[in-house]
Design an enzyme around this catalytic site. Structure first.
Site, PDB file in Angstrom:
ATOM      1  N   ASP A  68       5.474   6.507   7.946  1.00 60.60           N
ATOM      2  CA  ASP A  68       4.608   6.027   6.872  1.00 60.60           C
ATOM      3  C   ASP A  68       3.679   4.968   7.448  1.00 60.60           C
ATOM      4  O   ASP A  68       4.031   4.276   8.407  1.00 60.60           O
ATOM      5  CB  ASP A  68       5.455   5.436   5.742  1.00 60.60           C
ATOM      6  CG  ASP A  68       4.604   5.006   4.560  1.00 60.60           C
ATOM      7  OD1 ASP A  68       4.510   3.793   4.317  1.00 60.60           O
ATOM      8  OD2 ASP A  68       3.994   5.878   3.918  1.00 60.60           O
ATOM      9  N   GLU A  93       0.805   1.726   6.553  1.00 59.21           N
ATOM     10  CA  GLU A  93       0.116   0.854   5.598  1.00 59.21           C
ATOM     11  C   GLU A  93      -1.302   0.671   6.124  1.00 59.21           C
ATOM     12  O   GLU A  93      -1.498   0.600   7.345  1.00 59.21           O
ATOM     13  CB  GLU A  93       0.816  -0.504   5.509  1.00 59.21           C
ATOM     14  CG  GLU A  93       2.304  -0.454   5.234  1.00 59.21           C
ATOM     15  CD  GLU A  93       2.640   0.038   3.832  1.00 59.21           C
ATOM     16  OE1 GLU A  93       1.713   0.197   3.021  1.00 59.21           O
ATOM     17  OE2 GLU A  93       3.823   0.296   3.564  1.00 59.21           O
ATOM     18  N   ASP A 127       9.587   2.787   3.829  1.00 59.99           N
ATOM     19  CA  ASP A 127       9.136   4.029   3.201  1.00 59.99           C
ATOM     20  C   ASP A 127       9.451   5.235   4.066  1.00 59.99           C
ATOM     21  O   ASP A 127       9.774   6.311   3.554  1.00 59.99           O
ATOM     22  CB  ASP A 127       7.624   3.964   2.950  1.00 59.99           C
ATOM     23  CG  ASP A 127       7.278   3.094   1.756  1.00 59.99           C
ATOM     24  OD1 ASP A 127       6.084   2.867   1.497  1.00 59.99           O
ATOM     25  OD2 ASP A 127       8.223   2.631   1.079  1.00 59.99           O
ATOM     26  N   HIS A 137       7.653  -0.302   0.315  1.00 64.64           N
ATOM     27  CA  HIS A 137       6.337  -0.795   0.689  1.00 64.64           C
ATOM     28  C   HIS A 137       6.327  -1.553   2.001  1.00 64.64           C
ATOM     29  O   HIS A 137       5.426  -2.324   2.263  1.00 64.64           O
ATOM     30  CB  HIS A 137       5.666  -1.616  -0.424  1.00 64.64           C
ATOM     31  CG  HIS A 137       5.203  -0.740  -1.545  1.00 64.64           C
ATOM     32  ND1 HIS A 137       4.435   0.377  -1.335  1.00 64.64           N
ATOM     33  CD2 HIS A 137       5.438  -0.800  -2.869  1.00 64.64           C
ATOM     34  CE1 HIS A 137       4.203   0.976  -2.498  1.00 64.64           C
ATOM     35  NE2 HIS A 137       4.804   0.281  -3.447  1.00 64.64           N
TER      36      HIS A 137
END
Lengths: 700, 125
Positions: free
Chosen positions: A513, A515, A659, A654
């Protein structure tokens, strides 16, 4: 609806027909048996109609009675079949009550009870065996973790099936390739060296269980390691066993310790020769000029000084070698004293008091040898000097720790101490062949009897720095690491199109994942954090994780920051995308990518990676799409919603790694659900994903 | 007491060093006697009451540490300076020597000039 009437109806009809038919037949026979005038009389008689009616009524009653008798038995068969089905398939504790006659019900219930019992027993046995197996696995994992040697077990084709934490630590590094289950050993070391060693191994007699090949091998990031290869043939397992160690002193250009000592000795002999030459010259030519004499004398002076240095150096090397032969452990002062207190108390046959004046110190000591030394002295003091009431005291003396053994009684006379010093410290069973003075010297210290009327003896011991943090192997929090997967032996890796035939539960995936600074890669938004975790054979490997922030020049959108909480300040020390993306590409090479709403993350990776020449073209499975495959009508496709539905606990939401872990857990739980729908292979999953309508969304 | 007539006792089991030290110390004006091992050293020390003793540590039989301890246990020897000589150079040994009552500790190989300077210092104090 079936046109065939149920058995019950058929039976009812059949009974009715039988009864009616037999009555008719009886009536007909009776009629025929009567004489013609009796027939006429009967017909004329009005009571015969009544009789006929009564007869019909009786017949109906008989029919009803017969029906009641028969019905339970007719209906019983399908009821029993249904009841037995329930018993067998869904509810072993089901018992018959009215579905069958009492005796039959009893017999069947007894059978059911027995069946339930055996089923339970089998389940218990399975559970026990599974627990036992899990227990052995835990034990194996614990043993592997305790091994100080770095160990790898590989299949014949080089895939890693087992490794331990020391291997992971030894081989890790900023630019080092990753160690992991299912990865190839050829990604860690130069291929040619490994193949050469394996060839040599193959030459050994296959029956020779001691066959081993030792070599110095290079890692891909340029380090030298000592390696030992040995064959592994066990049942269905075929491969090799590799142990690794630091190659001390085998850094480029540095000689081995033995070579160093030889060099120093040679040097010393050379300098000694110069001295002797000069002396001979002076003796043979007593009439030489003063200046010349001066030169020879100077030579003797200088060369002998250098000789002294050589020997000092030699002593250092010897000391280092001794360190390896007789290692000292680092031990906290309090622990050390506590151990000694117990051991000495046993020898002194009485309590030993303790005064630790410097409890925060760490020492380097062989606690076993020191305990033996103290016991020796205590025993002697007791028997030869009648000393008693022993006390252990630990304090500082310059750069050393000072350990004192004190007692009430006379101090040790010097001559006696010399005697004691020269004896081996433990006799009989478990004799340590060392004397008091040898033990003291090994600790780089000394021991002597205290002076000025104080009855006691002192040992000087070296201090150590408190141990620093051992570089922790990254772990996903709270999970037990998995260091081996022998099932990998059976699954051959597939490449290219063949990979689409791999079963989902046998895939090697990287769940990941990211960000980002914002939602629009086309507008220049960039990745600011990547988290990844490896899934092998349906198992999430908590110790094979990747986590890093990524520095970026692009400002972070406030909306994005509100979600992931990463500010520009936090990225100050982070590596740049140029540094990090190649590493991440190596982390997930040769695996299937796994992400939630992967199109989004992938668009960033391909955009930023493409600029660096990195290819993220692995197949990608999207848990969002897979969830939509299973529940097309559902509209809750957020990660948390799916997690909740599947019973995955969400911690660290998050963060990129958090995640990624949730994505991995979701995938693992989706696998059986997908298989129940006939989606078993990677190819099936990819096809199904494409067909769901979410796939129509494009993140460009 | 006059520095130049101070008595020095050299206790060492190696003849070479004894010879060299005896020669050099005599040249420097001291009265020198020697002993070849710990027992002889103790005897001579008690008999002659030297001002300073140069004491080797590594000797067979009684080693230098034991001799030093024994001498210091005798209150009459309290004024005698003791300088230990040894090839071992670790801090711990020096600490031990000083703890057992030596006034100084010199490691071999030593420069004899430096040794004599040290001797002079100790005797002057």
């Amino acid at each position: 609806m079936s046109r065939r009437p149920s058995p019950l109806t058929r039976a009812a009809l059949a009974t009715a027909v039988c009864v009616a038919a037999s009555l008719l037949a009886a009536g007909l026979l009776a009629w025929l048996a009567l004489a013609p005038d009796t027939r006429a009389a009967l017909l004329a008689d009005p009571r015969s109609a009544l009789l006929l009616l009564l007869g019909a009524g009786a017949a109906a009653a008989a029919g009803w009675g017969a029906w009641q008798l028969l019905r339970p038995h007719i209906g019983m068969v399908p009821r029993l079949v249904h009841a037995l089905d329930i018993l067998r398939e869904s509810n072993p504790s089901f018992r018959l009550t009215r579905e069958a006659p009492p005796e039959l019900a009893r017999a069947i219930n007894a059978l059911a009870a027995d069946f339930q019992y055996r089923l339970g027993a089998v389940e218990n046995r399975i559970r026990e065996a599974t627990d036992e197996l899990a227990g052995e696995r835990d034990l194996l994992a614990a043993l592997l973790a305790q091994l100080r040697e770095a160990v790898l077990v590989c299949a014949d084709d080089g895939r890693i099936l087992l490794y331990n934490p020391p291997a992971q630590q030894l081989l890790s590094g900023e630019h080092a390739p990753f160690v992991g289950l299912g990865r190839s050993v050829f990604s860690l070391f130069r291929r040619s060296v490994i193949l050469h060693c394996l060839d040599r191994l193959a030459e050994h007699d296959s029956q020779d269980s001691d066959a081993a090949v030792r070599a110095i091998i290079n890692t891909r990031d340029g380090r030298l390691l000592r390696a030992r290869f040995s064959p592994l043939q066990q049942g269905r397992l075929s491969g090799f066993f590799l142990t690794l160690a630091e190659a001390e002193g085998v850094a480029a250009g540095m000689a081995q310790p033995e070579e160093q000592r030889a060099e120093v000795t040679d040097s010393a002999l050379r300098h000694l020769t110069h001295v002797r030459t000069a002396i001979e010259a002076l003796r043979d030519y007593p009439a030489m000029e003063d200046a010349q004499r001066e030169r020879f004398l100077a030579m003797i002076d200088d060369e002998s000084a250098v000789l002294g240095n050589c020997l000092a150096h030699s002593r250092q090397l010897e000391h280092a070698a001794q360190q390896a032969r007789w290692p000292l452990e680092e031990i906290a002062a309090e622990t050390f004293c506590a151990v000694l207190q117990r051991r000495v108390a046993a020898a002194a046959e009485g309590a030993v008091s303790l005064r630790v004046e410097t409890p925060d110190d760490w020492l380097r000591a062989d606690s076993y040898a020191m305990a033996a030394a103290l016991r020796f002295v205590a025993a002697r003091v007791r028997s030869e000097l009648d000393g008693a009431a022993f006390c252990l005291r630990l304090s500082h003396s310059d750069d050393h720790a000072a350990l004192d053994l004190l007692w009430s009684g006379p101090p040790v006379p010097p001559a006696r101490w010399s005697q004691w010093e020269r004896q081996p410290v433990q006799q009989g069973d478990g004799a340590l062949p060392y004397t008091l003075s040898e033990i003291a010297r090994r600790h780089g210290g000394e021991c002597w009897p205290l002076q000025e009327g104080v009855a006691g003896a002192r040992w000087l011991l070296p201090l150590a720095n408190a141990p620093g943090q051992r570089a922790a192997v990254e772990h996903a929090a709270g999970a037990r690491p998995e260091y081996y997967d022998f099932n990998l032996f059976q699954t051959a890796p597939r490449d290219g199109d063949d990979r689409r035939d791999t079963r989902l539960r046998e895939l090697i995936c990287t769940a990941f994942d990211t960000e980002t600074t914002g939602l629009d890669p086309a507008a220049g938004d960039e990745i600011i954090a990547i988290g990844g975790i490896r899934v092998v054979n349906g198992r999430i490997l908590s110790q094979e994780v990747f986590e890093s922030l990524v520095a970026t020049g692009r400002p972070i959108a406030a909306s994005a920051q509100a979600v992931h909480g990463i500010s520009a300040a936090m990225l100050a020390d982070a590596p740049s995308a140029e540094q990090l993306l190649p590493r991440f590409a190596r982390f997930c090479e040769d695996t299937v990518l796994l992400a939630h709403n992967g199109a989004f993350d992938l668009s960033f990776l391909t955009r930023q990676g493409g600029g660096l020449g990195i290819d993220f073209s692995q197949p990608i499975l999207d848990t969002l799409l897979l969830s939509a495959v299973l529940y097309p009508e559902g509209d809750a496709h957020q990660l948390e919603a799916i997690a909740e539905r599947l019973g995955v606990s969400v911690i660290g939401r998050h963060t990129a790694l958090g995640d990624a872990i949730v994505t991995a857990e979701i995938f693992v739980r989706l696998i059986p659900l997908l298989e129940a729908r006939g989606i078993e292979t990677l190819g099936d999953a990819l096809r199904a994903s494409q067909e769901t309508w979410y796939a129509r969304l494009d993140y460009g | 007491m006059n520095d130049a007539s101070a008595r020095i006792l050299v206790v060492d089991d190696e003849p070479s060093i004894v010879t060299s030290l005896e020669f050099l110390l005599t040249q420097a004006g001291y009265r020198v006697s020697t002993a070849g091992d710990g027992d002889a050293g103790l005897e001579k020390a008690r008999a002659e009451r030297p001002d300073l003793i140069l004491l080797d540590v590594m000797m067979p039989g009684r080693d230098g540490f034991e001799v030093c301890q024994t001498l210091r246990a005798d209150p009459d020897m309290a004024d005698t300076r003791i300088v230990m000589l040894t090839a071992r150079s670790r801090d711990a040994e020096q600490t031990k020597g000083l703890a057992l009552g030596a006034d100084d500790y010199i490691t071999k190989p030593f420069s004899t000039r430096a040794l004599i300077a040290r001797v002079q210092e100790l005797l002057a104090a």
